[in-house]
Design a protein around this motif. Structure first.
Motif, short mmCIF file in Angstrom:
data_model
loop_
_atom_site.label_atom_id
_atom_site.label_comp_id
_atom_site.label_asym_id
_atom_site.label_seq_id
_atom_site.Cartn_x
_atom_site.Cartn_y
_atom_site.Cartn_z
N GLY A 222 63.43 36.63 -54.19
CA GLY A 222 63.29 36.52 -52.75
C GLY A 222 64.34 35.65 -52.10
O GLY A 222 64.20 35.22 -50.96
N HIS A 223 65.44 35.39 -52.81
CA HIS A 223 66.43 34.40 -52.35
C HIS A 223 67.61 35.09 -51.68
O HIS A 223 68.11 36.10 -52.16
CB HIS A 223 66.95 33.59 -53.53
CG HIS A 223 68.07 32.67 -53.19
ND1 HIS A 223 67.91 31.57 -52.39
CD2 HIS A 223 69.39 32.70 -53.53
CE1 HIS A 223 69.07 30.94 -52.26
NE2 HIS A 223 69.98 31.61 -52.95
N LYS A 224 68.04 34.55 -50.55
CA LYS A 224 69.30 34.93 -49.93
C LYS A 224 70.27 33.75 -50.05
O LYS A 224 69.86 32.61 -50.03
CB LYS A 224 69.11 35.27 -48.45
CG LYS A 224 68.85 36.74 -48.18
CD LYS A 224 68.88 37.01 -46.68
CE LYS A 224 68.77 38.50 -46.41
NZ LYS A 224 68.80 38.76 -44.95
N GLU A 225 71.55 34.08 -50.14
CA GLU A 225 72.53 33.00 -50.29
C GLU A 225 72.44 32.00 -49.15
O GLU A 225 72.13 32.36 -48.01
CB GLU A 225 73.95 33.59 -50.34
CG GLU A 225 74.29 34.26 -51.65
CD GLU A 225 73.88 35.72 -51.70
OE1 GLU A 225 74.24 36.38 -52.67
OE2 GLU A 225 73.18 36.20 -50.78
N ASP A 226 72.73 30.75 -49.47
CA ASP A 226 72.74 29.70 -48.46
C ASP A 226 73.68 30.09 -47.32
O ASP A 226 74.80 30.55 -47.54
CB ASP A 226 73.20 28.37 -49.07
CG ASP A 226 72.17 27.82 -50.04
OD1 ASP A 226 71.00 28.23 -49.94
OD2 ASP A 226 72.55 26.99 -50.89
N GLY A 227 73.21 29.90 -46.10
CA GLY A 227 73.99 30.26 -44.92
C GLY A 227 73.60 31.61 -44.35
O GLY A 227 73.93 31.92 -43.21
N TYR A 228 72.88 32.41 -45.15
CA TYR A 228 72.49 33.75 -44.69
C TYR A 228 70.98 33.98 -44.84
O TYR A 228 70.51 35.09 -44.69
CB TYR A 228 73.24 34.83 -45.48
CG TYR A 228 74.74 34.73 -45.35
CD1 TYR A 228 75.40 35.28 -44.25
CD2 TYR A 228 75.50 34.07 -46.32
CE1 TYR A 228 76.78 35.18 -44.14
CE2 TYR A 228 76.88 33.97 -46.21
CZ TYR A 228 77.51 34.53 -45.11
OH TYR A 228 78.87 34.43 -45.00
N ARG A 229 70.25 32.90 -45.13
CA ARG A 229 68.84 33.05 -45.47
C ARG A 229 68.03 33.71 -44.35
O ARG A 229 67.10 34.47 -44.62
CB ARG A 229 68.27 31.66 -45.80
CG ARG A 229 66.87 31.69 -46.34
CD ARG A 229 66.53 30.37 -47.00
NE ARG A 229 67.38 30.12 -48.16
CZ ARG A 229 67.35 28.99 -48.85
NH1 ARG A 229 66.56 28.01 -48.50
NH2 ARG A 229 68.15 28.82 -49.89
N TYR A 230 68.39 33.44 -43.11
CA TYR A 230 67.62 33.98 -41.99
C TYR A 230 68.41 35.04 -41.21
O TYR A 230 68.12 35.31 -40.05
CB TYR A 230 67.20 32.84 -41.06
CG TYR A 230 66.44 31.76 -41.80
CD1 TYR A 230 65.15 32.00 -42.28
CD2 TYR A 230 67.01 30.52 -42.05
CE1 TYR A 230 64.46 31.03 -42.99
CE2 TYR A 230 66.32 29.54 -42.75
CZ TYR A 230 65.05 29.80 -43.22
OH TYR A 230 64.37 28.83 -43.92
N ASP A 231 69.40 35.63 -41.86
CA ASP A 231 70.22 36.64 -41.21
C ASP A 231 69.76 38.03 -41.65
O ASP A 231 70.06 38.47 -42.76
CB ASP A 231 71.69 36.44 -41.58
CG ASP A 231 72.63 37.42 -40.88
OD1 ASP A 231 72.11 38.31 -40.17
OD2 ASP A 231 73.85 37.30 -41.04
N PRO A 232 69.02 38.76 -40.79
CA PRO A 232 68.49 40.07 -41.19
C PRO A 232 69.58 41.12 -41.37
O PRO A 232 69.33 42.17 -41.98
CB PRO A 232 67.56 40.44 -40.04
CG PRO A 232 68.08 39.68 -38.86
CD PRO A 232 68.63 38.41 -39.41
#
Length: 692
Positions: free
Chosen positions: A105-115
């Motif tokens: 469930g991980h997105k790279e740091d800096g893009y975590r909340y970028d759909p």
């Protein structure tokens, strides 16, 4: 027979560097050939021809007279960047086919909340991930026997689809590998030509997603590395090599070709991983072991940090969007090199990189068809580079083409060509400074406590500007800077990492005995491996570490311990080492809390005799070394100022050169800004010290 030479080869994106050390005298020579990405062995052939011509012998004589030939390569890295690895299939526990896509469930740091941030490209498409009904549970017992028909069905699909490499990764296989091993037997039986990666062999550590992703990445790169290693080994054997070629791994050590094929994931950061070793070597004559090594080549800028002689290792990280569990030298890589392209964004702001002109076509000033403005073009316009050419004139430069390229930036911004060039110079420096901050300030280190060591052909033109921005007042710049990673390879040892999972609380004698037993088992494997490679026991060294945490914590930290027997009498030493490390990382320790081990690791070294250190005896003074003056720009006004240019080959040991000045070595150009002074040391490095 006593061999005369040791050879290091570092294949970069633009140039392939060759370092030849005379083992008796310590003399080191550096050669460069343009990289040939489509056929890396062609660059090696071209470089060996240069060496042979210089030594007055044949390439065969050079190779046969080397005690060690070391190759650092970007082949694995490039395959991962361009997604040109082997066609891969994955066999995993049924229900876990999508773990590499879910990614915890991980997105790279800096893009975590970028759909709108796109998903990572999967190295194995969904239809080639085949689930097998089996289940081992967290105590290592078998809940459900493996369905062998599922494995055979997967193999039939893989054969039909032309799969050349297979990864196997089952849940909790690190505690009981029986199912993985049986599945591997079936794959070898049905697909004898396929390359096989077994997760519990490659990365026997807790964390199923990390293990599966590491196994998949390894499998994906294995065909590429096998072809490369086979070609290089065959080429060197044909030239009469008497020792197997060694390959540099991303863990900072050497390995034979077979190991690089079996553990291809260790080849990802092969080139820059040798920089810390070279940086420490350069710092040793000055008593410096807090070193930040920066390497600016034609394509990228690599940064490593070494504190108290120890270089940070990364484990369980996202590299190019793929989770890699195995240890890798911590390298911060940026798209900032001599070939980085300047451009104007949609807001009308000047940017540099990460796009690069590479070696084909290269910067506009190379005259090979490039037309876009690059960092090298800017440096030539600013007067930093010799317009007569680089590499002692072997690589001609075209100043007019560089000016035309930079004019495509200057005209839209309505500034002079010199101002545009200095703007590019400043922006690429800021990009590099931000990278240095990430490995230092953002990890709790004060960069002012370190010296900056320059590596790479392009670094020396920027290094005083970088140090000034970071508040660093001491720079060490070896004459071999442009080939420093290749030099780092020839002074490195053979190194293998062996791991095991040990989820145990340190509250009883049985736990101590089990940890010691696992250490002895994995160390026996590594020692046997090195002995088979010809290392006597006296040259084999073992270093231990454990991944530990307080009971209830989610993440663990790595703790290095001396190589003592772990038992009830010594376990307090292990606990105290953990408390101290936890306090160092997080500012507190809970000495009353229960401690548990998650994983263990042994690093096995095969120590290699180092070449004799070089020693210069140059006696030339400033006037003898002065070549003349060249107009150079040192501020945003773009105003050129006459600047003395010195021939580094004629500059004597102990002679100080005050900035502003330019020192031209054969393979690098040192730009000394106002307020700095450089002195050549007998070790072959320039010591640059801030004067203001």
């Amino acid at each position: 027979m006593e061999h005369a030479y040791r050879l290091g080869i570092d294949a970069g994106g633009t140039f392939t560097d060759f370092v030849v050390a005379n083992r008796a005298t310590g003399e080191v020579k550096l050669f460069k050939a343009l990289s040939t990405p489509s056929d890396p062995t062609r660059a090696i052939e071209n470089g060996l021809r240069l060496i042979a011509d210089d030594l007055g012998v044949s390439p065969s004589d050079v190779v046969s007279d080397c005690d060690l030939c070391v190759n650092g390569t970007t082949v694995g890295l490039n395959a991962l960047i361009t997604h040109r690895g082997g066609k891969t299939g994955l066999i995993c526990t049924a229900g876990h086919e999508d773990s590499i896509e879910i990614r915890n469930g991980h997105k790279e740091d800096g893009y975590r909340y970028d759909p709108e941030y796109p998903a990572a490209t999967m190295l194995v498409p969904r239809y080639l991930r085949k689930g097998v009904r089996e289940r081992v549970i967290s105590d290592g017992s078998i809940r459900m026997p493996m369905n062998e028909d599922d494995v055979r069905e997967a193999c039939r699909l893989f054969l039909k689809e032309g799969i050349e490499t297979v990864a196997i990764s089952f849940v909790w296989s690190v505690l009981n590998a029986k199912h993985e091993r049986r599945a591997a037997e079936i794959v070898r039986e049905m697909m004898p030509d396929a390359i096989l990666t077994v997760g519990s062999d490659l990365y026997p550590q807790v964390r199923e997603y990390t293990r599966t992703s590491t196994a998949v990445t390894n499998a994906y790169l294995a065909p590429v590395m096998r072809r490369y290693v086979t070609a290089v080994d065959s080429y060197f054997r044909a030239l009469g090599a008497r020792q197997p070629v060694r390959y540099f791994q991303s863990n900072g050590g050497l390995a034979i070709g077979q190991a690089m094929t079996d553990r291809s994931v260790y080849a990802i950061n092969s080139g820059p991983a040798s920089a810390p070793q070279a940086g420490l070597f350069a710092g040793a004559p000055f008593g410096k072991d807090n070193v930040i090594t920066v390497d600016m080549g034609g394509t990228s800028f690599d940064i490593t940090l070494t504190r108290n002689g120890q270089t940070n290792l990364n484990k369980n990280i996202d590299f190019l969007r793929y989770r890699i569990g195995v240890p890798m030298i911590q390298v911060e890589t940026l798209g900032a090199g001599g070939g980085s392209i300047g451009w104007i964004d949609s807001l009308g702001l000047l940017q540099v990189g990460p796009q690069s002109a590479g070696s084909e076509p290269g910067p506009a000033c190379y005259g090979r068809g490039g037309t876009e403005p690059t960092t090298s073009d800017a440096n030539l316009v600013l007067g930093y580079l010799n317009p007569d050419g680089l590499l002692g004139g072997k690589l001609p430069l075209d100043l007019e083409k560089a000016r035309r390229a930079v004019a495509t930036i200057a005209d839209p911004l309505n500034i002079s060509i010199e101002q545009a060039a200095y703007g590019m110079f400043t922006i690429v420096n800021n990009n590099m400074v931000n990278g240095i901050r990430r490995v230092s300030v953002e990890r709790g280190y004060d960069p002012r406590d370190f010296v900056l060591v320059g590596a790479g052909g392009a670094t020396a033109a920027h290094i005083t500007a970088l140090a000034r921005e970071m508040g660093i007042d001491t720079i060490i710049l070896p004459k071999l800077a442009s080939g420093l990673c290749a030099f780092g390879q020839i002074i490195s040892d053979v190194k293998y990492n062996y791991m095991a999972t040990a989820p145990l609380r340190l509250d009883n004698a049985a736990a101590c005995d089990r940890i010691e037993q696992l250490f002895e088992e994995i160390e026996a494997q590594g020692i046997a491996h090195l002995k088979a490679d010809g290392f006597p026991g006296t040259l084999i060294e073992v270093q231990r570490s454990l991944e530990m945490r307080y009971v209830g914590q989610v993440h663990e930290c790595t703790v290095d311990i001396p190589n003592f027997k772990i038992n009830e009498q010594s376990i307090d030493q292990v606990k105290n080492a953990f408390h101290a490390r936890h306090e160092e990382l997080y500012t507190y320790a809970e000495r009353h809390s229960m401690v548990e081990v998650v994983n263990i690791e042994s690093t096995i070294y095969g120590r290699i005799e180092k070449p004799k250190a070089p020693k210069l005896h140059d006696t030339g003074g400033l006037q003898e070394a002065l070549k003349g003056h060249r107009n150079a720009v040192f501020d945003a006004s773009g105003t050129p100022k006459p600047t003395p240019v010195y021939n580094g080959a004629a500059l004597g040991v102990g002679v100080a050169v005050a900035g502003p000045a330019i020192i031209e070595e054969v393979t690098t150009t040192i730009v000394i800004e106002p307020g700095w002074a450089a002195t050549l040391h007998e070790s072959g490095s320039y010591l640059l010290v801030r004067q203001d």
